[in-house]
Each structure stands twice: as C-alpha cells, then as structure tokens.
Design a protein around this motif. Structure first.
Motif, short mmCIF file in Angstrom:
data_model
loop_
_atom_site.label_atom_id
_atom_site.label_comp_id
_atom_site.label_asym_id
_atom_site.label_seq_id
_atom_site.Cartn_x
_atom_site.Cartn_y
_atom_site.Cartn_z
N LEU A 199 -8.83 2.83 5.06
CA LEU A 199 -9.96 2.23 4.36
C LEU A 199 -9.50 1.44 3.15
N ALA A 200 -8.56 2.00 2.40
CA ALA A 200 -8.03 1.29 1.23
C ALA A 200 -7.33 0.00 1.64
N GLU A 201 -6.59 0.06 2.76
CA GLU A 201 -5.89 -1.14 3.23
C GLU A 201 -6.87 -2.21 3.69
N GLN A 202 -7.93 -1.80 4.39
CA GLN A 202 -8.92 -2.76 4.86
C GLN A 202 -9.68 -3.40 3.70
N LEU A 203 -10.00 -2.61 2.68
CA LEU A 203 -10.66 -3.17 1.50
C LEU A 203 -9.75 -4.18 0.80
N ALA A 204 -8.45 -3.88 0.79
CA ALA A 204 -7.50 -4.81 0.17
C ALA A 204 -7.42 -6.11 0.97
N ARG A 205 -7.45 -6.01 2.29
CA ARG A 205 -7.38 -7.21 3.13
C ARG A 205 -8.61 -8.10 2.95
N ARG A 206 -9.77 -7.49 2.73
CA ARG A 206 -10.98 -8.29 2.56
C ARG A 206 -10.89 -9.16 1.31
N ARG A 207 -10.16 -8.68 0.33
CA ARG A 207 -10.04 -9.44 -0.91
C ARG A 207 -8.87 -10.42 -0.87
N GLN A 208 -8.08 -10.36 0.20
CA GLN A 208 -6.88 -11.19 0.25
C GLN A 208 -7.21 -12.56 0.82
N VAL A 235 -2.76 -11.54 -8.19
CA VAL A 235 -2.91 -12.23 -6.91
C VAL A 235 -2.31 -11.41 -5.77
N ALA A 236 -1.21 -10.69 -6.07
CA ALA A 236 -0.49 -9.94 -5.03
C ALA A 236 -1.03 -8.54 -4.80
N ARG A 237 -2.06 -8.13 -5.54
CA ARG A 237 -2.55 -6.75 -5.39
C ARG A 237 -2.95 -6.40 -3.96
N PRO A 238 -3.70 -7.26 -3.25
CA PRO A 238 -4.03 -6.90 -1.85
C PRO A 238 -2.79 -6.73 -0.98
N ALA A 239 -1.79 -7.59 -1.16
CA ALA A 239 -0.56 -7.47 -0.39
C ALA A 239 0.19 -6.20 -0.75
N ILE A 240 0.18 -5.84 -2.02
CA ILE A 240 0.81 -4.60 -2.45
C ILE A 240 0.14 -3.41 -1.78
N ALA A 241 -1.19 -3.43 -1.76
CA ALA A 241 -1.94 -2.34 -1.12
C ALA A 241 -1.61 -2.26 0.37
N ALA A 242 -1.50 -3.41 1.03
CA ALA A 242 -1.19 -3.41 2.46
C ALA A 242 0.20 -2.85 2.72
N GLY A 243 1.19 -3.27 1.92
CA GLY A 243 2.54 -2.75 2.09
C GLY A 243 2.64 -1.27 1.76
N LEU A 244 1.95 -0.85 0.71
CA LEU A 244 1.97 0.57 0.34
C LEU A 244 1.32 1.44 1.39
N SER A 245 0.27 0.94 2.04
CA SER A 245 -0.37 1.75 3.08
C SER A 245 0.60 2.04 4.21
N LEU A 246 1.44 1.07 4.58
CA LEU A 246 2.45 1.30 5.61
C LEU A 246 3.49 2.30 5.14
N ALA A 247 3.93 2.16 3.88
CA ALA A 247 4.91 3.10 3.34
C ALA A 247 4.36 4.52 3.28
N LEU A 248 3.10 4.65 2.89
CA LEU A 248 2.50 5.98 2.77
C LEU A 248 2.26 6.61 4.14
N MET A 249 1.88 5.82 5.13
CA MET A 249 1.71 6.37 6.47
C MET A 249 3.05 6.79 7.06
N GLU A 250 4.11 6.06 6.74
CA GLU A 250 5.45 6.47 7.17
C GLU A 250 5.84 7.78 6.49
N THR A 251 5.49 7.92 5.22
CA THR A 251 5.77 9.15 4.49
C THR A 251 4.99 10.32 5.07
#
Length: 566
Positions: free
Chosen positions: A275-284, A211-227
């Motif tokens: 793109l990965a974050e947007q795809l995750a949001r569509r499923r959330q 259930v939390a996979r889309p939220a994980i993807a959204a949080g990881l996208s922020l962490a990766l962009m910060e990296t």
C-alpha cells in the motif's frame, strides 16, 4: 474516387478491428482465472487454516513468540529502511552529480551486491568478522591482544548486524530507482536552481530529494520485502524474526496452525508495504524531456585530487561490503577445496538447481505469455484484475507461499488417496506433497512477476495493433500471436526466463520447507553446511550461485554506463 476508396477502406479496417476487440474469449478468460486461482490458493489456504483452527497455540504465541519476533522484525525493517535509503540515495547522487575517476565503472558496479543472496552475505560476514577471521586476526596482530576479553569488538550475530548485512545487499534497489529519477526528472530542475545561485547541497536537500521521495519509497519497499522474506541470514545470525518464527513454529513445535497464524500477520505487514509503495507511485510523475535534451550529457561537478579519490572511495565501500566480502571469503575457502568440484553431492545439487530453475522459468514464462496475451486480447477490467493478482506472488515471502502450498497439496493428495481407496482399493500415498513439484510450483508462482514484467516491457515496444492487422487478414487469434508477436518477443521472453531462472537458483526460504528427503539445490547445500558450522564446505556452491546471479547485473551494466538509456 480514390479518396473515397481510401476512406471506405479505412472505415472497414476500423470496423474489423473493433469487431476483433469486441469478440468474446471465454477460454482465455478461464485460463487467466485458473492462473490467478493457483497463485492465490496458497494465500487463501494459509488464511483459512489460521482462522479455522482451534486456537490452542495462540496463547503461547501471543505471550512468548509474537511480541519478541514482531518487535525484532519491525526494528530490523526500520534499520534497513534507514541504511538502504542513505546508501542508495547517496550513491545515486554521487554518480549522477559528480565526475571523478572511476565514476563510469562505479555506476554499474554499485549493482553487483544484488548478485549475492542475503544468506550468503550473512555467512560471509560472520566468517569475515569472526574471532579467527581476517579482521579480528589483524587487530590482535597489530595490538598484541590474545583473548577475546582483551578488547571489544561488535557482534555481527545481532539484530543490528543482520540489518547491516541486509543493507549491504539490498541498497541497489534504492540506488536503481533513485538514479533514474535524478537523471530523467531532476536534471533540468537542478540546472534551473543552480542558475539562481543555489549551492549543490541545497539543490539536493531542497529540490532533488523531495522529487525522489516516491522512487525512494518504491526501492525501499523492494528492500523491505527482501528482508521480510529472508530466513537463512537471520537464522545464521541468531535473529528471531517473524519469518524464522513461522519456520520454527511449524517444524520445531509441529504446529501448522500456529505457523499459519504468524504467516497471516506477515501478510498484513506485506499488504502495508504494498500500500505504501502504491501510494508513492501515484505521486510519482516524470517530465519527459525532448530527445536532444535526453541525449545530452548531464552536468556534473568535476572532482579531482583528494576529492576525487574520496568520492571513488565512498562509492567503493558499499560494493566491497555487499560483493567484495562474500567473494573474498568464499573465494579463499574455494581455492583450498578445489577437489570438491568432483564431489557427487555438489554435482547432484548443481543438476537439481538447474532442473528446478529451468522448470520454474518455463512455467513462469508460458504463464506470463498467456496472461499478457489474454489481457491484450480481451481488454476488460476483470481480466486486468486477474492478471495483476497472478503477479502478486513476488511480493510475498517464500515461507508463506511454501506453507500454503504444502497444506494445499497435502489436502489434494489426501483427496486423491481417498478416491483411490474407495473406488480402486489401493492407496496412492503422497503424490505431490514433499516432492520437487511443490518447489517448482512455488518458485514459478513467486517469480511470475519477473517474467511478466520483462515480456510486458517487450510488448510495449511493439506497434499496438500489430496482431490485429494480422487477424484482419484472416488469421486466428492464436495463429497471429504465434506467427507475429512471438518471434518479435523472443529477446523479452529470454530476459524474463533468465530472471526467473536466476532467482529460483538462489531461492532458499521456500526450498528448505518444501524439499523432499535427499533433495538439495545449491542454496540448500550451502545452508546445510552453514547450519553445522562448516561454511567453508559450501564455498564452491556459493560461488556458483553468485556466478549465476550476476547474469542480470551484466544485462543491466550496459544501460547503466550510458545515462541516456537509464
């Protein structure tokens, strides 16, 4: 008769509101287009420079720079994905599913590492784990070692070390997004699964985690962009990422074209992350529970004794790594250098930081207000697209924006200088390039999304047709916005301004590339001292940055301790 009068009045009101919505606002559309164009200008400039150059540096970049830098970047992003995902999801599950001593404090304290910029964490970790640092000094004292060759100790100045530093300060992105899902969506389905006899570990693995996979993807996208945006940490730890390659190719090799070509590769990588974050949001999707259920305390498994102590210790480890170590190192150095509080260089850096951050926050807030109201006023797909484009700067590394802005301003300066030479007979020189204006513009562009998000959130809480009611009484669009909406949006505007101010105050990647000679913010003040091996000389400045950056954490701490407001 009374009923007919009411229906007629309602019909006239709807007709008036419809007429208001159908009005054309060419000036508003033009302003939104200009704002979007200014944001996109650095990006388009980088792409044009990369594609229109001679390509003389490309063979060198393709053979010696890009393969190694790209491999290191992808490897580091993979490590941060795993680390931030495990720590963020694990901590979110810990404070939501279990009740143990100190849980309420840990629930908001786990966000504290967000107050520490990655470059400060890297400086602190390098000092903490250095040969003369407290960890290795304790090991030598306990076991009688005298030389580095007497024992093995992991090297923090490596790709894995840099990834650990980034995980320590970026896992809260995942923690925040996943915790909300566990509280709002996972609560009821987890209860149902437990009533059917499922063990807590099975509920987490088979139900809550998917259930939390889309939220994980959204949080990881922020962490990766910060990296991907970081330059100070990787440079200090000797890790040659794509971001650092842009910096060194530009300044060390003097190749603006080569730096632009690497930047375009980074743009492609950012696009994939978005793109990965947007795809995750569509499923959330969130199931909104009834009000009484949302206010009910979520069921937790009580832990006492050594289990409760162990749970508290597990939650404390990431806090100490991401927030405790920097506070310890810089605090210890600062105590021995309190006399630097009267240092003119530090005072000047502090005032410069405040001035730049305030100017960027003011520009970002005004622009966000303009764009949001234009979208609210016009309500067309074209304006919506322009507003979204204007907020894309937050997803882009500061190095790319700085590179594009420098090229754009240099060409504008050359154009103005040519006009002055031809028609006035004198040279204007460089008016904008290498000035504080460039730093302010890039920070305002990059952090515009923060102001936009805060103000948009405040506007969403107001009645949808509040300003239309004022305009139906004869007020103009600007007058109704000024007298009706603006006073009600003051808390949201203040929040957006604070967020932009804080992020500008700790911004490093764009500032070190655009700053003029003798221009130092607190971030560049610490960076300069760390670059010459004197991290301790920038300790007070580092503590000022952390103290400033902790303001958003304080704003978050209240709701984080009340599950119903999460």
């Amino acid at each position: 008769m009374s009923s007919f009068t009411l229906r007629e009045a309602a019909s006239r009101s709807q007709t008036s509101a419809g007429r208001i919505r159908r009005q054309r606002h060419p000036l508003a559309f033009t302003l939104a287009a200009i704002a979007a164009a200014v944001v996109l200008l650095p990006i388009v400039t980088v792409i044009i420079v990369a594609l229109s150059g001679s390509g003389a540096d490309w063979p060198h970049l393709a053979r010696y720079v890009l393969p190694r830098s790209a491999l290191i970047t992808f490897w580091m992003l993979a490590l941060v994905s795993v680390g931030a995902g495990v720590v963020g999801v694990g901590c979110a599950w810990l404070v939501v599913a279990y009740d143990f001593p100190g849980r309420r404090i840990l629930s908001w304290a786990l966000v504290l590492p967000l107050a520490v910029p990655p470059y400060l964490a890297a400086y602190a970790f390098a000092e903490f784990l250095d040969f003369v640092g407290p960890v290795q000094s304790t090991i030598r004292a306990l076991f009688g070692f005298e030389r580095p060759g007497d024992y093995w100790f992991p090297d923090i100045r490596s790709t894995i070390g840099a990834a650990i530093v980034m995980v320590a300060v970026t896992y809260p992105y995942v923690y925040l997004t996943v915790r909300v899902v566990f509280l709002m969506q996972g609560r009821n389905i987890a209860d149902v699964a437990r009533t059917l006899g499922a063990a807590p570990s099975r509920v987490f693995r088979r139900i809550l985690l998917p259930v939390a996979r889309p939220a994980i993807a959204a949080g990881l996208s922020l962490a990766l962009m910060e990296t991907l945006n970081d330059i100070g940490a990787v440079q200090h730890l000797g890790v040659r990422t794509l971001t650092l390659s842009v910096y060194t190719t530009w300044l060390n090799r003097g190749s603006l074209e080569g730096a632009a070509q690497i930047a375009v590769l980074m743009l492609a990588l950012v696009a994939l992350l978005l793109l990965a974050e947007q795809l995750a949001r569509r499923r959330q999707r969130f199931h909104v529970a009834r009000a009484t259920q949302m206010k009910a305390r979520p069921p937790r498994t009580p832990l006492s004794g050594w289990r409760g102590f162990g749970a508290a210790l597990i939650g404390l480890v990431p806090i100490m790594a991401g927030f405790g170590v920097p506070l310890l190192i810089f605090g210890r150095y600062a105590i021995n250098r309190l006399h630097q509080a009267s240092d003119p260089a530090l005072a000047k850096a502090f005032m410069t930081t405040v001035s730049v951050a305030f100017a960027a926050a003011l520009i970002a807030v005004i622009t966000a207000l303009l764009l949001i109201y234009v979208a609210h006023l016009v309500r067309s797909r074209a304006v919506t697209l322009l507003v979204r484009l204007a907020a894309i700067g937050y997803a882009l590394p500061g190095t790319i924006l700085a590179l594009g802005m420098l090229i754009s301003l240099a060409r504008l300066d050359n154009f103005i200088d040519a006009l002055a030479r031809d028609y006035a007979g004198f040279s204007t020189g460089l008016l904008l390039t290498g000035s504080a204006t460039a730093v302010v513009l890039v920070c305002a562009i990059r952090f515009l999304a923060l102001a936009d998000g805060a103000i948009r959130s405040g506007l969403a809480k107001l009645p949808p047709h509040l300003d239309e009611a004022a305009r139906s009484l004869g007020r103009s669009a600007s007058a109704s916005a000024y007298s009706t909406l603006l006073p009600l949006l003051k808390p949201a505007i203040l929040t957006g301004g604070i967020l932009v101010f804080v992020d500008t105050a700790k911004e490093l990647s764009a500032t070190i590339l655009l700053r003029p000679f003798g221009f130092n913010t607190l971030a560049t003040f610490v960076y300069e001292n760390a670059s010459r091996g004197a991290v301790e000389e920038g300790a007070l400045a580092a503590l000022l940055i952390i103290a400033t950056s902790i303001v958003p954490v304080i704003l978050l701490s209240g709701p984080l301790t009340r599950d119903r407001d999460a």
